[in-house]
Scaffold this active site. Sequence first.
Site, PDB file in Angstrom:
ATOM      1  N   GLY A   1      46.887  36.658  29.601  1.00  0.00           N
ATOM      2  CA  GLY A   1      45.491  36.375  30.339  1.00  0.00           C
ATOM      3  C   GLY A   1      44.980  37.586  30.826  1.00  0.00           C
ATOM      4  O   GLY A   1      44.399  38.173  30.426  1.00  0.00           O
TER       5      GLY A   1
ATOM      6  N   ARG B   1      25.011  18.131  64.096  1.00  0.00           N
ATOM      7  CA  ARG B   1      26.367  17.636  64.425  1.00  0.00           C
ATOM      8  C   ARG B   1      26.531  17.924  65.930  1.00  0.00           C
ATOM      9  O   ARG B   1      26.461  19.257  66.558  1.00  0.00           O
ATOM     10  CB  ARG B   1      27.520  18.363  63.929  1.00  0.00           C
ATOM     11  CG  ARG B   1      28.938  18.265  64.298  1.00  0.00           C
ATOM     12  CD  ARG B   1      29.474  16.565  64.031  1.00  0.00           C
ATOM     13  NE  ARG B   1      30.870  16.384  64.488  1.00  0.00           N
ATOM     14  CZ  ARG B   1      31.212  15.141  64.680  1.00  0.00           C
ATOM     15  NH1 ARG B   1      30.620  14.108  64.635  1.00  0.00           N
ATOM     16  NH2 ARG B   1      32.600  15.144  64.866  1.00  0.00           N
TER      17      ARG B   1
ATOM     18  N   THR C   1      41.453  34.917  25.788  1.00  0.00           N
ATOM     19  CA  THR C   1      42.774  34.700  26.769  1.00  0.00           C
ATOM     20  C   THR C   1      43.525  33.567  25.771  1.00  0.00           C
ATOM     21  O   THR C   1      43.341  32.828  24.936  1.00  0.00           O
ATOM     22  CB  THR C   1      42.405  33.892  27.953  1.00  0.00           C
ATOM     23  OG1 THR C   1      41.623  34.593  28.700  1.00  0.00           O
ATOM     24  CG2 THR C   1      43.512  33.474  28.782  1.00  0.00           C
TER      25      THR C   1
ATOM     26  N   ASP D   1      32.301  44.116  31.275  1.00  0.00           N
ATOM     27  CA  ASP D   1      31.412  45.073  32.082  1.00  0.00           C
ATOM     28  C   ASP D   1      29.789  44.321  32.217  1.00  0.00           C
ATOM     29  O   ASP D   1      29.316  44.424  33.312  1.00  0.00           O
ATOM     30  CB  ASP D   1      31.272  46.352  31.671  1.00  0.00           C
ATOM     31  CG  ASP D   1      32.431  47.320  32.116  1.00  0.00           C
ATOM     32  OD1 ASP D   1      33.304  47.057  32.670  1.00  0.00           O
ATOM     33  OD2 ASP D   1      32.535  48.470  31.338  1.00  0.00           O
TER      34      ASP D   1
ATOM     35  N   GLN E   1      35.286  24.194  57.341  1.00  0.00           N
ATOM     36  CA  GLN E   1      35.849  24.279  58.732  1.00  0.00           C
ATOM     37  C   GLN E   1      34.485  23.749  59.710  1.00  0.00           C
ATOM     38  O   GLN E   1      34.598  23.121  60.599  1.00  0.00           O
ATOM     39  CB  GLN E   1      36.247  25.689  58.886  1.00  0.00           C
ATOM     40  CG  GLN E   1      36.706  25.968  60.494  1.00  0.00           C
ATOM     41  CD  GLN E   1      38.039  25.323  60.102  1.00  0.00           C
ATOM     42  OE1 GLN E   1      38.737  24.933  59.112  1.00  0.00           O
ATOM     43  NE2 GLN E   1      38.765  24.937  61.409  1.00  0.00           N
TER      44      GLN E   1
ATOM     45  N   CYS F   1      36.459  34.047  22.810  1.00  0.00           N
ATOM     46  CA  CYS F   1      38.028  33.644  22.635  1.00  0.00           C
ATOM     47  C   CYS F   1      38.918  34.760  22.901  1.00  0.00           C
ATOM     48  O   CYS F   1      39.132  35.643  22.055  1.00  0.00           O
ATOM     49  CB  CYS F   1      38.174  32.895  21.617  1.00  0.00           C
ATOM     50  SG  CYS F   1      37.388  31.318  21.305  1.00  0.00           S
TER      51      CYS F   1
ATOM     52  N   ARG G   1      30.263  40.396  34.205  1.00  0.00           N
ATOM     53  CA  ARG G   1      30.931  40.224  35.444  1.00  0.00           C
ATOM     54  C   ARG G   1      29.725  40.091  36.386  1.00  0.00           C
ATOM     55  O   ARG G   1      29.966  39.317  37.450  1.00  0.00           O
ATOM     56  CB  ARG G   1      31.933  41.335  35.828  1.00  0.00           C
ATOM     57  CG  ARG G   1      33.220  41.016  35.150  1.00  0.00           C
ATOM     58  CD  ARG G   1      34.470  42.019  35.108  1.00  0.00           C
ATOM     59  NE  ARG G   1      35.548  41.503  34.658  1.00  0.00           N
ATOM     60  CZ  ARG G   1      36.712  42.531  34.184  1.00  0.00           C
ATOM     61  NH1 ARG G   1      36.485  43.618  34.456  1.00  0.00           N
ATOM     62  NH2 ARG G   1      37.652  41.807  33.431  1.00  0.00           N
TER      63      ARG G   1
ATOM     64  N   GLY H   1      34.211  20.204  60.055  1.00  0.00           N
ATOM     65  CA  GLY H   1      35.238  19.830  60.626  1.00  0.00           C
ATOM     66  C   GLY H   1      35.969  18.555  59.403  1.00  0.00           C
ATOM     67  O   GLY H   1      36.086  18.955  58.446  1.00  0.00           O
TER      68      GLY H   1
ATOM     69  N   GLU I   1      37.343  35.476  34.071  1.00  0.00           N
ATOM     70  CA  GLU I   1      36.603  36.966  33.861  1.00  0.00           C
ATOM     71  C   GLU I   1      37.340  38.104  34.543  1.00  0.00           C
ATOM     72  O   GLU I   1      36.703  39.014  34.832  1.00  0.00           O
ATOM     73  CB  GLU I   1      35.068  36.905  33.983  1.00  0.00           C
ATOM     74  CG  GLU I   1      34.184  36.176  32.962  1.00  0.00           C
ATOM     75  CD  GLU I   1      33.036  36.315  32.442  1.00  0.00           C
ATOM     76  OE1 GLU I   1      32.487  37.391  32.771  1.00  0.00           O
ATOM     77  OE2 GLU I   1      32.113  35.501  32.035  1.00  0.00           O
TER      78      GLU I   1
HETATM   79  N1  CAA Z   1      34.961  50.040  28.811  1.00  0.00           N
HETATM   80  C1  CAA Z   1      35.287  50.512  27.741  1.00  0.00           C
HETATM   81  N2  CAA Z   1      36.679  51.007  27.638  1.00  0.00           N
HETATM   82  C2  CAA Z   1      37.483  50.616  28.458  1.00  0.00           C
HETATM   83  C3  CAA Z   1      37.013  50.108  29.680  1.00  0.00           C
HETATM   84  C4  CAA Z   1      35.699  49.534  29.805  1.00  0.00           C
HETATM   85  N3  CAA Z   1      35.312  48.979  30.862  1.00  0.00           N
HETATM   86  N4  CAA Z   1      38.279  49.574  30.427  1.00  0.00           N
HETATM   87  C5  CAA Z   1      39.290  50.249  29.586  1.00  0.00           C
HETATM   88  N5  CAA Z   1      38.609  50.650  28.395  1.00  0.00           N
HETATM   89  C6  CAA Z   1      39.503  51.587  27.515  1.00  0.00           C
HETATM   90  C7  CAA Z   1      40.550  52.764  28.201  1.00  0.00           C
HETATM   91  O1  CAA Z   1      39.559  53.879  28.263  1.00  0.00           O
HETATM   92  C8  CAA Z   1      41.634  53.043  27.152  1.00  0.00           C
HETATM   93  O2  CAA Z   1      41.120  53.625  26.126  1.00  0.00           O
HETATM   94  P1  CAA Z   1      41.866  54.537  24.923  1.00  0.00           P
HETATM   95  O3  CAA Z   1      42.696  53.349  24.161  1.00  0.00           O
HETATM   96  O4  CAA Z   1      41.145  55.287  24.401  1.00  0.00           O
HETATM   97  O5  CAA Z   1      43.065  54.977  25.904  1.00  0.00           O
HETATM   98  C9  CAA Z   1      41.572  51.304  26.724  1.00  0.00           C
HETATM   99  O6  CAA Z   1      40.512  50.560  26.869  1.00  0.00           O
HETATM  100  C10 CAA Z   1      42.859  50.847  27.425  1.00  0.00           C
HETATM  101  O7  CAA Z   1      42.739  50.765  28.961  1.00  0.00           O
HETATM  102  P2  CAA Z   1      43.669  50.498  29.717  1.00  0.00           P
HETATM  103  O8  CAA Z   1      44.637  51.308  29.514  1.00  0.00           O
HETATM  104  O9  CAA Z   1      43.013  50.298  31.316  1.00  0.00           O
HETATM  105  O10 CAA Z   1      44.151  48.947  29.465  1.00  0.00           O
HETATM  106  P3  CAA Z   1      45.044  47.923  30.317  1.00  0.00           P
HETATM  107  O11 CAA Z   1      45.967  47.301  29.080  1.00  0.00           O
HETATM  108  O12 CAA Z   1      45.845  48.431  31.507  1.00  0.00           O
HETATM  109  O13 CAA Z   1      44.121  46.771  30.799  1.00  0.00           O
HETATM  110  C11 CAA Z   1      42.753  45.578  32.321  1.00  0.00           C
HETATM  111  C12 CAA Z   1      43.183  46.924  31.415  1.00  0.00           C
HETATM  112  C13 CAA Z   1      41.587  46.106  33.243  1.00  0.00           C
HETATM  113  C14 CAA Z   1      43.959  45.098  33.136  1.00  0.00           C
HETATM  114  C15 CAA Z   1      42.372  44.580  31.159  1.00  0.00           C
HETATM  115  O14 CAA Z   1      43.371  44.248  30.534  1.00  0.00           O
HETATM  116  C16 CAA Z   1      41.650  43.466  31.737  1.00  0.00           C
HETATM  117  O15 CAA Z   1      40.394  43.518  32.100  1.00  0.00           O
HETATM  118  N6  CAA Z   1      42.159  42.271  32.027  1.00  0.00           N
HETATM  119  C17 CAA Z   1      41.494  41.205  32.581  1.00  0.00           C
HETATM  120  C18 CAA Z   1      41.162  40.285  31.397  1.00  0.00           C
HETATM  121  C19 CAA Z   1      39.959  39.504  31.725  1.00  0.00           C
HETATM  122  O16 CAA Z   1      38.873  39.612  32.415  1.00  0.00           O
HETATM  123  N7  CAA Z   1      40.125  38.002  31.204  1.00  0.00           N
HETATM  124  C20 CAA Z   1      39.046  37.117  31.256  1.00  0.00           C
HETATM  125  C21 CAA Z   1      38.757  36.438  29.926  1.00  0.00           C
HETATM  126  S1  CAA Z   1      37.247  36.059  29.711  1.00  0.00           S
HETATM  127  C22 CAA Z   1      37.009  34.406  30.623  1.00  0.00           C
HETATM  128  O17 CAA Z   1      37.761  34.217  31.697  1.00  0.00           O
HETATM  129  C23 CAA Z   1      36.186  33.591  29.812  1.00  0.00           C
HETATM  130  C24 CAA Z   1      35.777  32.326  30.222  1.00  0.00           C
HETATM  131  O18 CAA Z   1      35.910  31.336  29.403  1.00  0.00           O
HETATM  132  C25 CAA Z   1      35.110  32.013  31.538  1.00  0.00           C
END
Ligand code: CAA
Length: 390
Positions: free
Chosen positions: A131, A267, A126, A239, A335, A124, A242, A338, A362
């Site tokens: 989003g 076809r 989003t 990470d 496509q 949980c 995905r 058709g 994700e």
């Molecule tokens: N691993 C560890 N730390 C990380 C990281 C990673 N991969 N990516 C970023 N961080 C850390 C950064 O180093 C930073 O650390 P500090 O606080 O020390 O500075 C901190 O996190 C903040 O990073 P950003 O400044 O890059 O953060 P941001 O607010 O700009 O957001 C983003 C980055 C990539 C846009 C992120 O918000 C994101 O991935 N958004 C998408 C969310 C998503 O995927 N949602 C899907 C929901 S799940 C789903 O869909 C479920 C389902 O039911 C199918």
Amino acid sequence: MADFTLSVEQKNLRELAHDFAEKEIRPVAWELDKEGTWPQAIIDKAHEVGLMNTHVPEEYGGPGLSYLDGCLIEEELSWGCSGIQTSLGANGLAAAPVHIGASHEVKREYFDELIGSPVLASFCLTEPDAGSDVSGMRTRARRQGDTYVLNGSKCFITNGGHASWFTVYAKTDPDAGHRGISAFLVRKDDTVVVDKKEDKMGQRASNTATITFNDTEVHARYLLGEENKGFKLAMMTLDRTRPGVAAMATGIARAALEFAIDYSKQRVQFGVPIAMHQAVQFMIADMATKVHLSRLATWNSAVLLDQGRRNTVESSHAKRFAADTAMEVTTDAVQVYGGYGFIKDYPVEKLMRDAKIMQLYEGTSQIQRLVIARETLLPRRVEQPAAATA
Ligand code: CAA
């Protein structure tokens, strides 16, 4: 050494998953899609044969499979039906933050449950107004003595209507942006309200719900990782998951390619099967290349995890490329069919609808590009959060 040769065990695993997809999923997938019917019988059977919770470590009674193993399974099951695979695989997403951040006792308690019976769990993160921008979330967790009290709503929650427990992200310090988010393991009780089963374009056999927490109490031992470090836990979770989504997208694209190949050989137009026309051959060739590269990028992102290495950029490469591939290849399959491709009596329109979510959940394809751009322009080192000890 770079070697993508699968071991005998991995080939057997892939065959097991393929057989399951062929015998248990494919025969009912298009029917379940029509009414958005929940695939409980398939979930029960997949649990019984060991195709769920594959990453739960052996020390907690699980199979402890590698991320690459997981991707092999996910591609096959998604070839059967990606909506049903989403239902089967969502436990992996919910369990990943537990794996990274929970204490040994909490892992034992919750992983035992997953392995013992076909229990479901949801991730949980989003919210209606948060989003892509995770740190905009409004769900609050206030500390009261030994407990946290959660209030707020999460949307688009996979398996939400059937989950026994949830990994929930909430603000513990609302003024601190992404540094004020914490993660909790929350059991379903009367304070957790499930509603709004979404009526979706694709993946209709999966369940997507809104979950609301009303003064939901969680003991502090169920804090995952450290307080206010939940954002990083969420990113580290994504990470790890995905690559699995990329594998699913590869499975959809492969299914569409196979249908298109078969159809193009049957076809007949202008006196020959349409596969004889270069216009169609080049489409099939491009589709095949994209499926192949999706799989390679997916395996690469999973193998890095299995080697204990950071895979942020590779998992975004794989997820972005495979998701966009699934959309392109399913559209091309329609496509090739058709006008028939546009008709529900034929298999490929479902695949095109199913593929769309790959570019959304994700992390959208745009968010993957954002991650890739940042990691490429300004690579950063990331510390690992410690497990909870509360
Ligand atoms: N691993 C560890 N730390 C990380 C990281 C990673 N991969 N990516 C970023 N961080 C850390 C950064 O180093 C930073 O650390 P500090 O606080 O020390 O500075 C901190 O996190 C903040 O990073 P950003 O400044 O890059 O953060 P941001 O607010 O700009 O957001 C983003 C980055 C990539 C846009 C992120 O918000 C994101 O991935 N958004 C998408 C969310 C998503 O995927 N949602 C899907 C929901 S799940 C789903 O869909 C479920 C389902 O039911 C199918």
